[in-house]
Scaffold this motif. Structure first.
Motif, mmCIF file in Angstrom:
data_model
loop_
_atom_site.group_PDB
_atom_site.id
_atom_site.type_symbol
_atom_site.label_atom_id
_atom_site.label_comp_id
_atom_site.label_asym_id
_atom_site.label_seq_id
_atom_site.Cartn_x
_atom_site.Cartn_y
_atom_site.Cartn_z
ATOM 1 N N ASN A 8 23.646 32.460 17.613
ATOM 2 C CA ASN A 8 24.095 31.269 18.316
ATOM 3 C C ASN A 8 22.988 30.781 19.242
ATOM 4 N N ILE A 79 23.842 29.075 14.240
ATOM 5 C CA ILE A 79 24.753 28.077 14.803
ATOM 6 C C ILE A 79 23.981 27.238 15.803
ATOM 7 N N ASN A 81 23.666 23.904 18.311
ATOM 8 C CA ASN A 81 24.517 22.983 19.062
ATOM 9 C C ASN A 81 23.882 21.601 19.015
ATOM 10 N N TRP A 99 27.475 22.931 15.800
ATOM 11 C CA TRP A 99 28.661 22.944 16.663
ATOM 12 C C TRP A 99 28.580 21.770 17.630
ATOM 13 N N HIS A 125 30.335 21.996 9.865
ATOM 14 C CA HIS A 125 30.356 21.392 11.195
ATOM 15 C C HIS A 125 31.547 21.943 11.978
ATOM 16 N N LEU A 126 31.284 22.398 13.197
ATOM 17 C CA LEU A 126 32.342 22.826 14.103
ATOM 18 C C LEU A 126 32.507 21.767 15.179
ATOM 19 N N GLN A 128 34.387 20.751 18.927
ATOM 20 C CA GLN A 128 35.042 21.307 20.110
ATOM 21 C C GLN A 128 36.203 20.443 20.577
ATOM 22 N N PHE A 308 36.463 30.707 11.123
ATOM 23 C CA PHE A 308 35.072 30.311 10.915
ATOM 24 C C PHE A 308 34.284 31.423 10.234
#
Length: 313
Positions: A8, A79, A81, A99, A125-126, A128, A308
């Motif tokens: 991450n 991952i 951002n 993300w 794609h994540l 929030q 996920f």
């Protein structure tokens, strides 16, 4: 469990909502039995930084990558951002996830110049927030089957139930978000005490939130912001505008009368503040659904991260 490793990406030495969320995911992946590590980056250096987590995040007990060779070994899930999209075409020999924590910050920082790279290189794609979901599926044009909801949760310190004490006519605000809009409102409501939430420990934040009646946020709401949720869980009534995620009931499920389309509608905003202060315990009930949704977030986050991980293993 398997040879897959999750990394991450997170800016080194930064304490804010996004980095905390990254540590929360890493911690949850490990508790689920996966090999997961932080990837601390600094300035424009591609090589991971071999540094410790910020003191605030030591509680998540995360490990971190120490070299690019371990990241780019063909078995990694990286991952990114939305603030790290620059690295998407540079980090190779891995599977890539993006993300979306802060839509507005991505747009401001990139002017959407790398959307084609994102469309072509990101496998999953994540999002929030509901705000991010609509941006990714409608503006970026990503198929819904490649979008997964993984939100976040606030710290346990804000979820502790304390005996209700006498609330004061105090309005809390974040001076880093929407201060220019709030100034004329602050000037016209001198009968309440305005307290900026800045330079405070979590303990001090909760102390203020437990004696205040209102938290007001007229910022951009680039994602599902933490401070409004923290304030609501501590018993405050929350007032917002209708920018970004605040426009979506799924992200900020409070009655519409506490959300303002026109931030210069000073008279009605002042009337709203007066109503809450004069009828606090009745107004507080209007936030029951908001608090219920926040109280479920930690459990939901665990299930979201589990889903996920199952996408790849």
């Amino acid at each position: 469990m398997n040879d897959i490793k999750f990394y991450n990406i997170c800016p080194a030495g930064i304490e804010s909502g996004g980095p905390e969320l990254a540590h929360q995911m890493c911690n949850t992946l490990v508790r689920l039995g996966h090999n997961a590590r932080m990837y601390y980056n600094q300035s424009n250096k591609l090589e991971p930084c071999d540094v410790s987590a910020c003191a605030r995040y030591l509680k998540y007990n995360t490990e971190h990558a120490k070299s690019m060779s371990e990241v780019e070994d063909g078995s990694s899930i990286v991952i990114f951002n939305e603030a790290a999209t620059y690295w998407i075409p540079i980090i190779n020999n891995c599977r890539k996830v993006l993300w979306w924590m802060s839509v507005d910050n991505y747009i401001i920082n990139t002017q959407e110049r790398d959307l084609d790279i994102i469309r072509n290189q990101i496998e999953l794609h994540l999002v929030q927030s509901a705000y991010a979901y609509h941006y990714v599926t409608e503006r970026v044009g990503i198929s819904k089957d490649k979008v997964m909801y993984v939100s976040d949760y606030i710290g346990d310190i804000y979820r502790i139930k304390l005996p209700e004490i006498q609330r004061q006519n105090i309005v809390l605000y974040n001076p880093k978000k929407g201060l220019e809009v709030l100034r004329p409102i602050i000037e016209k409501t001198s009968w309440v005490k305005w307290v900026p939430l800045i330079g405070l420990s979590e303990e001090d934040m909760t102390a203020y939130m437990h004696i205040s009646k209102i938290y007001i946020d007229f910022g951009n709401h680039p994602g599902k912001d933490r401070i409004p949720r923290e304030a609501a869980m501590c018993g405050c009534c929350v007032i917002t505008n209708k920018r970004g995620s605040a426009a979506y009931y799924e992200d900020v499920p409070i009655p519409d009368r506490y959300k303002f389309e026109a931030e210069n509608d000073i008279d009605n905003i002042q009337e709203c503040i007066r109503h809450i202060c004069d009828n606090f315990y009745d107004a507080q009930c209007d936030y029951d659904e908001y608090r219920r949704s926040i109280s479920r977030e930690k459990e939901n986050f665990y299930e979201d991260v589990k889903k996920f991980a199952e996408f790849f293993v």
